[in-house]
Scaffold this active site. Structure first.
Site, PDB file in Angstrom:
ATOM      1  N   ASN A  92       0.868  -1.177   0.000  1.00  0.00           N
ATOM      2  CA  ASN A  92       0.000   0.000   0.000  1.00  0.00           C
ATOM      3  C   ASN A  92       0.906   1.230   0.000  1.00  0.00           C
ATOM      4  O   ASN A  92       1.489   1.561   1.022  1.00  0.00           O
ATOM      5  CB  ASN A  92      -0.898  -0.038   1.250  1.00  0.00           C
ATOM      6  CG  ASN A  92      -1.712   1.234   1.400  1.00  0.00           C
ATOM      7  OD1 ASN A  92      -1.776   2.052   0.481  1.00  0.00           O
ATOM      8  ND2 ASN A  92      -2.336   1.405   2.557  1.00  0.00           N
ATOM      9  N   TRP A  93       0.999   1.854  -1.158  1.00  0.00           N
ATOM     10  CA  TRP A  93       1.931   2.980  -1.287  1.00  0.00           C
ATOM     11  C   TRP A  93       1.355   4.305  -0.774  1.00  0.00           C
ATOM     12  O   TRP A  93       2.049   5.328  -0.807  1.00  0.00           O
ATOM     13  CB  TRP A  93       2.382   3.122  -2.752  1.00  0.00           C
ATOM     14  CG  TRP A  93       3.362   2.063  -3.163  1.00  0.00           C
ATOM     15  CD1 TRP A  93       3.980   1.148  -2.358  1.00  0.00           C
ATOM     16  CD2 TRP A  93       3.842   1.815  -4.491  1.00  0.00           C
ATOM     17  NE1 TRP A  93       4.823   0.341  -3.103  1.00  0.00           N
ATOM     18  CE2 TRP A  93       4.752   0.734  -4.414  1.00  0.00           C
ATOM     19  CE3 TRP A  93       3.609   2.393  -5.745  1.00  0.00           C
ATOM     20  CZ2 TRP A  93       5.417   0.223  -5.532  1.00  0.00           C
ATOM     21  CZ3 TRP A  93       4.264   1.889  -6.856  1.00  0.00           C
ATOM     22  CH2 TRP A  93       5.160   0.812  -6.744  1.00  0.00           C
ATOM     23  N   LYS A  94       0.109   4.306  -0.380  1.00  0.00           N
ATOM     24  CA  LYS A  94      -0.509   5.523   0.170  1.00  0.00           C
ATOM     25  C   LYS A  94      -0.231   6.727  -0.751  1.00  0.00           C
ATOM     26  O   LYS A  94      -0.244   6.573  -1.962  1.00  0.00           O
ATOM     27  CB  LYS A  94      -0.031   5.754   1.603  1.00  0.00           C
ATOM     28  CG  LYS A  94      -0.225   4.486   2.451  1.00  0.00           C
ATOM     29  CD  LYS A  94      -0.062   4.697   3.923  1.00  0.00           C
ATOM     30  CE  LYS A  94      -0.274   3.372   4.635  1.00  0.00           C
ATOM     31  NZ  LYS A  94      -0.303   3.503   6.079  1.00  0.00           N
TER      32      LYS A  94
ATOM     33  N   GLY B  70       2.651  -0.939   4.343  1.00  0.00           N
ATOM     34  CA  GLY B  70       2.751   0.453   3.935  1.00  0.00           C
ATOM     35  C   GLY B  70       4.199   0.886   3.836  1.00  0.00           C
ATOM     36  O   GLY B  70       4.877   0.677   2.833  1.00  0.00           O
ATOM     37  N   GLY B  71       4.719   1.469   4.906  1.00  0.00           N
ATOM     38  CA  GLY B  71       6.057   2.078   4.907  1.00  0.00           C
ATOM     39  C   GLY B  71       7.146   1.198   4.315  1.00  0.00           C
ATOM     40  O   GLY B  71       7.957   1.661   3.488  1.00  0.00           O
TER      41      GLY B  71
ATOM     42  N   HIS C  72      -9.806   1.128   4.267  1.00  0.00           N
ATOM     43  CA  HIS C  72      -8.533   1.282   4.976  1.00  0.00           C
ATOM     44  C   HIS C  72      -8.732   2.210   6.174  1.00  0.00           C
ATOM     45  O   HIS C  72      -9.537   3.145   6.117  1.00  0.00           O
ATOM     46  CB  HIS C  72      -7.469   1.845   4.025  1.00  0.00           C
ATOM     47  CG  HIS C  72      -6.111   1.863   4.665  1.00  0.00           C
ATOM     48  ND1 HIS C  72      -5.701   2.894   5.472  1.00  0.00           N
ATOM     49  CD2 HIS C  72      -5.114   0.953   4.657  1.00  0.00           C
ATOM     50  CE1 HIS C  72      -4.484   2.622   5.923  1.00  0.00           C
ATOM     51  NE2 HIS C  72      -4.099   1.454   5.444  1.00  0.00           N
TER      52      HIS C  72
ATOM     53  N   SER D 109       2.698  -2.016  10.486  1.00  0.00           N
ATOM     54  CA  SER D 109       4.123  -2.054  10.834  1.00  0.00           C
ATOM     55  C   SER D 109       4.785  -3.390  10.498  1.00  0.00           C
ATOM     56  O   SER D 109       5.655  -3.864  11.236  1.00  0.00           O
ATOM     57  CB  SER D 109       4.330  -1.681  12.302  1.00  0.00           C
ATOM     58  OG  SER D 109       3.938  -0.330  12.509  1.00  0.00           O
TER      59      SER D 109
ATOM     60  N   GLU E 270      -6.018  -4.939  10.066  1.00  0.00           N
ATOM     61  CA  GLU E 270      -5.015  -3.919  10.367  1.00  0.00           C
ATOM     62  C   GLU E 270      -5.426  -3.160  11.630  1.00  0.00           C
ATOM     63  O   GLU E 270      -6.235  -2.223  11.554  1.00  0.00           O
ATOM     64  CB  GLU E 270      -4.898  -2.923   9.200  1.00  0.00           C
ATOM     65  CG  GLU E 270      -4.399  -3.550   7.913  1.00  0.00           C
ATOM     66  CD  GLU E 270      -3.735  -2.522   7.015  1.00  0.00           C
ATOM     67  OE1 GLU E 270      -2.590  -2.742   6.628  1.00  0.00           O
ATOM     68  OE2 GLU E 270      -4.359  -1.493   6.722  1.00  0.00           O
TER      69      GLU E 270
ATOM     70  N   GLY F 270       1.737   2.335  10.786  1.00  0.00           N
ATOM     71  CA  GLY F 270       2.688   3.432  10.700  1.00  0.00           C
ATOM     72  C   GLY F 270       3.294   3.832  12.020  1.00  0.00           C
ATOM     73  O   GLY F 270       3.903   4.888  12.139  1.00  0.00           O
TER      74      GLY F 270
ATOM     75  N   GLU G  49      -7.153   4.614   7.272  1.00  0.00           N
ATOM     76  CA  GLU G  49      -6.994   6.049   7.007  1.00  0.00           C
ATOM     77  C   GLU G  49      -8.240   6.616   6.330  1.00  0.00           C
ATOM     78  O   GLU G  49      -8.605   7.772   6.552  1.00  0.00           O
ATOM     79  CB  GLU G  49      -5.722   6.301   6.193  1.00  0.00           C
ATOM     80  CG  GLU G  49      -4.491   6.138   7.089  1.00  0.00           C
ATOM     81  CD  GLU G  49      -3.264   5.580   6.415  1.00  0.00           C
ATOM     82  OE1 GLU G  49      -3.135   5.681   5.186  1.00  0.00           O
ATOM     83  OE2 GLU G  49      -2.411   5.005   7.137  1.00  0.00           O
TER      84      GLU G  49
END
Ligand code: PGA
Length: 250
Positions: free
Chosen positions: A10-12, A231-232, A97, A210, A167, A173, A99
Site C-alpha cells: 500500500n503505497w498511500k 505500507g512504509g 482502509h 508495521s 489492520e 505506521g 486512514e
C-alpha cells in the site's frame, strides 16, 4: 488448509508514475517469482496505469486502487470510480482502509457500498478491518472487527473475489505491530465470521500494521495469516523485494 501467501504493498500518497517505474525496475531486478505466492500493488490513483503497464505479463500480480467511490460516474470531483480504476489497469481495490475510516470519516455503510461497487465491477476487493487502541484496551477488538465485517459484507455473494486485511489502527505506521499470537487470535475470529457468512476457507485474511523485514517471517509462521499488507516498508524496492522473498516457515 494452506492458502497461497499474498504480499500487498500500500503505497498511500507516495510514488508518482516516474518514481513508481524506477521502483519497479529495481524491484523486478531483485524479485524471483516463486510458486505459492502472489503480489498486489496499491499505488496512488495517478500511478495505477504506470504500475499496471510495467507489471503487464507478470503472473500472480494484481494492481489496485487505494479507494473508489460507489458511483459509476458523474460530478464527484476528486473521486475515482471502479470503471476509471479498471480503465487504468486496476484489477483490485483496497476498501475501508483505516486512514479512509479515521482520517476521512468513512462509515461502515459507505465501506459497504464501496465493497459492492468493486465486486459488481469485477475487481477483487481487499476489505480492511481493525480496532483502535481504545477499542483494544476496552476488550472489544473482536466485536469491532465482527461489526465491520458484517456491515461491509451484508448481501455480498459468498463466492465474491474478496480478501480481508486485518489492520489494527494502533499498529499502522507506528512501528508497533501486533504480536503474531495476538494477530492470529483476531484472524481466527475473522475466519469464524467469514465462515458464518458462508465465505469459503480459500478466502485470504492478511495482517497489516508495521510489517517489515524483521517481523514478516514470524507473522507468516502463523497459519491463520495468509499474507501481509505493507505500507512504509513497501516503499523501498530492496526491502520490499526481501519481504516478498520471505517463505512461510515450516
Ligand atoms: P504500515 O501501513 O505498514 O506503514 O504500518 C500499513 C497499511 O496502512 O496498510
Amino acid at each position: 488448509m494452506s492458502r497461497p501467501v499474498l504480499f500487498a504493498a500500500n503505497w498511500k500518497m507516495h510514488l508518482h508514475p516516474g518514481e513508481a517505474r524506477t521502483f519497479l525496475d529495481r524491484f523486478l531486478a531483485l524479485d524471483a517469482p516463486r510458486e505459492g505466492r502472489s503480489l498486489a500493488f496499491f499505488p496512488s490513483a495517478v500511478s495505477i496505469e504506470a504500475v499496471a503497464s510495467r507489471l503487464a505479463g507478470h503472473d500472480h500480480v494484481v494492481v489496485g486502487a487505494q479507494d473508489v467511490l460507489w458511483e459509476p460516474k458523474g460530478a464527484f470531483t476528486g473521486a475515482t470510480s471502479v470503471a476509471l480504476a479498471r480503465g487504468a489497469g486496476a484489477g483490485a481495490a483496497l476498501i475501508g482502509h483505516s486512514e479512509r475510516r479515521h482520517v476521512f470519516g468513512e462509515t461502515d455503510a459507505e465501506t459497504a457500498r464501496k465493497v459492492r461497487a468493486v465486486l459488481d465491477g469485477g475487481l477483487m476487493a481487499m476489505l480492511c478491518v481493525g480496532e483502535t487502541l481504545a477499542e483494544r484496551e476496552a476488550g472489544t477488538t473482536l466485536a469491532v472487527v465482527e461489526r465491520q465485517l458484517r456491515a461491509a459484507l451484508a448481501g455480498v455473494e459468498a463466492h465474491a473475489d474478496l480478501v480481508i486485511a486485518y489492520e489494527p489502527v494502533w499498529a499502522i505506521g507506528t512501528g508497533r505491530n501486533a504480536t503474531p499470537a495476538d494477530a492470529a487470535e483476531v484472524h481466527r475470529g475473522i475466519r469464524q465470521v467469514l465462515t458464518a457468512l458462508g465465505f469459503p476457507l480459500a478466502t485470504r485474511v492478511l495482517y497489516g500494521g508495521s510489517v517489515k523485514l524483521e517481523n514478516v517471517a514470524e507473522l507468516l509462521a502463523e497459519p491463520e495469516i495468509d499474507g501481509v499488507l505493507v505500507g512504509g516498508a513497501s516503499l523501498d524496492p530492496d526491502q520490499w523485494a526481501a519481504i516478498c522473498a520471505t517463505a512461510r516457515p515450516g
